[in-house]
Structure formats: C-alpha cells, structure tokens
Write a protein that holds these residues in place. Structure first.
Motif, short mmCIF file in Angstrom:
data_model
loop_
_atom_site.label_atom_id
_atom_site.label_comp_id
_atom_site.label_asym_id
_atom_site.label_seq_id
_atom_site.Cartn_x
_atom_site.Cartn_y
_atom_site.Cartn_z
N ALA A 81 0.84 -1.21 0.00
CA ALA A 81 0.00 0.00 0.00
C ALA A 81 0.87 1.26 0.00
O ALA A 81 0.60 2.20 -0.75
N GLU A 82 1.91 1.27 0.82
CA GLU A 82 2.76 2.47 0.88
C GLU A 82 3.56 2.64 -0.41
O GLU A 82 3.81 3.77 -0.84
N ARG A 83 3.94 1.55 -1.03
CA ARG A 83 4.64 1.67 -2.30
C ARG A 83 3.72 2.21 -3.39
O ARG A 83 4.14 3.03 -4.22
N LEU A 84 2.48 1.78 -3.38
CA LEU A 84 1.52 2.31 -4.36
C LEU A 84 1.27 3.79 -4.12
O LEU A 84 1.20 4.59 -5.06
N ALA A 85 1.09 4.16 -2.85
CA ALA A 85 0.78 5.55 -2.53
C ALA A 85 1.99 6.46 -2.68
O ALA A 85 1.84 7.65 -2.96
N GLY A 86 3.18 5.90 -2.45
CA GLY A 86 4.39 6.71 -2.51
C GLY A 86 4.54 7.63 -1.33
O GLY A 86 5.20 8.68 -1.43
N ARG A 87 3.95 7.25 -0.19
CA ARG A 87 4.01 8.09 1.01
C ARG A 87 3.67 7.24 2.23
O ARG A 87 3.09 6.16 2.11
N PRO A 88 3.99 7.72 3.44
CA PRO A 88 3.61 7.00 4.66
C PRO A 88 2.09 6.99 4.83
O PRO A 88 1.42 7.98 4.55
N LEU A 89 1.59 5.86 5.31
CA LEU A 89 0.14 5.69 5.48
C LEU A 89 -0.18 5.21 6.89
O LEU A 89 0.66 4.67 7.60
N ARG A 90 -1.45 5.38 7.25
CA ARG A 90 -1.99 4.80 8.48
C ARG A 90 -3.19 3.91 8.12
O ARG A 90 -3.84 4.11 7.10
N ILE A 91 -3.46 2.97 9.02
CA ILE A 91 -4.68 2.16 8.91
C ILE A 91 -5.83 2.96 9.51
O ILE A 91 -5.76 3.39 10.66
N TRP A 92 -6.89 3.17 8.74
CA TRP A 92 -8.05 3.91 9.24
C TRP A 92 -9.20 2.97 9.58
O TRP A 92 -10.07 3.30 10.39
N GLY A 93 -9.22 1.78 9.00
CA GLY A 93 -10.31 0.86 9.30
C GLY A 93 -10.10 -0.50 8.67
O GLY A 93 -9.26 -0.67 7.78
N GLY A 94 -10.86 -1.47 9.14
CA GLY A 94 -10.82 -2.82 8.58
C GLY A 94 -12.12 -3.54 8.88
O GLY A 94 -12.45 -3.76 10.06
N GLU A 95 -12.88 -3.86 7.85
CA GLU A 95 -14.22 -4.44 8.02
C GLU A 95 -14.43 -5.67 7.15
O GLU A 95 -13.88 -5.78 6.06
N VAL A 96 -15.28 -6.55 7.64
CA VAL A 96 -15.73 -7.71 6.87
C VAL A 96 -16.96 -7.30 6.06
O VAL A 96 -17.85 -6.62 6.57
N LEU A 97 -16.98 -7.69 4.80
CA LEU A 97 -18.14 -7.49 3.93
C LEU A 97 -18.59 -8.86 3.43
O LEU A 97 -17.81 -9.57 2.80
N ALA A 98 -19.83 -9.20 3.71
CA ALA A 98 -20.36 -10.50 3.32
C ALA A 98 -21.59 -10.31 2.44
O ALA A 98 -22.46 -9.50 2.75
N LYS A 99 -21.63 -11.06 1.35
CA LYS A 99 -22.81 -11.07 0.48
C LYS A 99 -23.35 -12.49 0.48
O LYS A 99 -22.69 -13.43 0.04
N LYS A 100 -24.56 -12.65 0.99
CA LYS A 100 -25.14 -13.97 1.19
C LYS A 100 -25.35 -14.71 -0.14
O LYS A 100 -25.50 -14.07 -1.20
N PRO A 101 -25.39 -16.04 -0.10
CA PRO A 101 -25.75 -16.78 -1.31
C PRO A 101 -27.13 -16.34 -1.81
O PRO A 101 -28.03 -16.05 -1.02
N HIS A 102 -27.27 -16.22 -3.12
CA HIS A 102 -28.52 -15.84 -3.75
C HIS A 102 -29.01 -14.47 -3.29
O HIS A 102 -30.22 -14.22 -3.23
N GLU A 103 -28.07 -13.60 -2.97
CA GLU A 103 -28.39 -12.21 -2.65
C GLU A 103 -28.61 -11.47 -3.97
O GLU A 103 -27.69 -11.32 -4.77
N THR A 104 -29.85 -11.04 -4.20
CA THR A 104 -30.19 -10.46 -5.51
C THR A 104 -29.87 -8.98 -5.63
O THR A 104 -29.89 -8.43 -6.72
N THR A 105 -29.58 -8.32 -4.49
CA THR A 105 -29.30 -6.88 -4.53
C THR A 105 -27.86 -6.63 -4.96
O THR A 105 -26.93 -7.12 -4.31
N PRO A 106 -27.65 -5.89 -6.03
CA PRO A 106 -26.28 -5.55 -6.40
C PRO A 106 -25.75 -4.45 -5.49
O PRO A 106 -26.52 -3.73 -4.84
N SER A 107 -24.43 -4.32 -5.43
CA SER A 107 -23.83 -3.15 -4.79
C SER A 107 -23.77 -2.08 -5.87
O SER A 107 -22.94 -2.13 -6.77
#
Length: 253
Positions: A81-107
């Motif tokens: 991540a820091e190599r891509l950004a080319g600068r020092p970074l911090r972690i601001w968050g980390g979350e799980v995202l789950a989409k159930k089987p046969h979930e018909t709603t798109p993001s």
C-alpha cells in the motif's frame, strides 16, 4: 501463492493513480486466507444487513478480532500500500463485507468518499477476497479513471436517501453512465486497491456460497479528522490529527 511482497514497479503505482484501482491476484497464501476467512465468519452478524448494497457489514472488526487485526496490519499488505501511494500511510479501518448466497441486490455504483471522515491527500481501500469471487459471486467492477472526474468533489451525505442511493453517482456525474467498466474476478487471497473517489460496483451473488471479503482503509499518515455535517461519530475535533496509537502506520519501517 506468494509469501513475500509482490515484485513492485513504478509502472504499477502509475497505473494505480491513473486508473484509480489495481489488482494483485495473489497476495496471501491459502493457509493465511483460511485463517482470516474463519475469523471473518466468526464475527459477521447476519442482522447487520445493509439493504442499499446487499451486504452484511461489521463495525471496527479489525479492532475487535485479533486475527483480523493481524490481517489489517499485515506487513505484506502495508508495504504494498505504501509503495503504491508513494508516502507513509496509516490504517483507518478494517471491516468484513459478506454477500449472502442468492443475494439479488447488487452493490450499486458508488464511491467511498461520500462517507469519508478524513481530510487527507489520499485515502484508498484494499479489498481482500477471502473466498473465490467469480463474476457470478459479485466480483468488483471499477470505472477506470473515474476518480479524476470533474466536480463536484463529493456528494453531501444528507443528499443521499435510501431511494436515491442506487442512482446518485449518475445523477451528479451523468457521464459515468457511459464510462468503460472493468470487472475483476479474484481467487481467494487476491486483493484489489482502489482510491476512495473511484466509482465502483458489484453484482449480485447468484451462487450457493457466501461472498466474503475484508476491506482495509489506508490514509495519509498526516490525515486529520473532518466530520460530515450531521454525522460526527468520533470523539475528535475537526482538524485534529488522527490518533497514531489507534490508527497505526501501515508499514513499520
């Protein structure tokens, strides 16, 4: 799969900043991904379902589960991540995202800037596939270069209601309706990075298996708190630097 940071070139960073996203098909080993997947399965709560985008989401998962915190702070991820950004970074968050089987709603098409609470030169997400994510399971779709679109810079959060969320991007930036789109299926352990202003979406999950991912948010190490009018959820003052103890460096050099 690799057990070291992928070979990095300046052209990769250039592509990330030009297109607003970049994929790394193999970043974590099968055994690593299995551990993180099990942790994600333990922490998700089916009741925490966002009907707008068809997702089950967590709140501060990286601070609540030690295994997921390990993933958010993984040196292979942070170094990249820091190599891509080319600068020092911090972690601001980390979350799980789950989409159930046969979930018909798109993001639906959206950007992440609309909910951002930061004043920062750069903020972006790493979307880590914890299971195989073919197109049929809701693979991510990006609009390359859409983060460089003309103003407005962002849409006010209070202008987006449940009934307008699916269309707010096209209503404010009509050209996005005809913008080229790239869908990126990923095997488990693969990662995509995308800028918080990059327009992106994901289809429904039409398979018999859950779509499970972990999203880590990176921001500039000098970022400050910038609450949204009417949405000031953190015990911080506007303009205050984010707490370095709570939000550590992405890469401990």
């Amino acid at each position: 799969m690799t057990t070291s940071t992928p070979e990095f070139t300046q052209s990769a960073a250039d592509a990330f900043h030009t297109d607003g996203f970049l994929a790394f098909p193999e970043l974590f080993t099968e055994s690593e991904t299995a551990r993180y997947r099990q942790a994600a399965e333990r922490i998700i709560d089916p009741a925490n379902h966002n009907a707008q985008i068809g997702l089950i989401t967590t709140t501060d998962a990286w601070e609540k589960d030690p295994t997921l915190r390990e993933l958010a702070l993984h040196p292979r991820l942070g170094t990249l991540a820091e190599r891509l950004a080319g600068r020092p970074l911090r972690i601001w968050g980390g979350e799980v995202l789950a989409k159930k089987p046969h979930e018909t709603t798109p993001s639906h098409l959206h950007d992440d800037l609309v909910t951002s609470l930061l004043d920062s030169p750069i903020t972006f997400n790493a979307w880590i596939a914890l299971v195989d994510v073919p197109i049929e399971r809701g693979a991510m779709t990006f609009l390359p270069g859409s983060h460089r679109r003309p103003g407005p810079e962002r849409v006010a959060l209070d202008h987006i209601q449940d009934n307008t969320f699916p269309t707010y991007m096209v209503e404010h930036w009509p050209q996005l309706e005809w913008h080229p789109r790239i869908t990126v299926p990923l095997r488990a352990g693969g990662v995509t990075f995308h800028h918080n202003r990059t327009a992106h979406a994901a289809g429904p999950n039409t398979t018999d298996q859950i779509r499970l991912a972990f999203v880590v948010t990176f921001t500039d190490a000098t970022a400050t708190y910038k609450p949204i009018p009417g949405h000031d959820p953190l015990p911080m003052k506007p303009g205050q630097p984010i707490d370095p103890d709570r939000y550590p460096r992405a890469c401990d050099r």
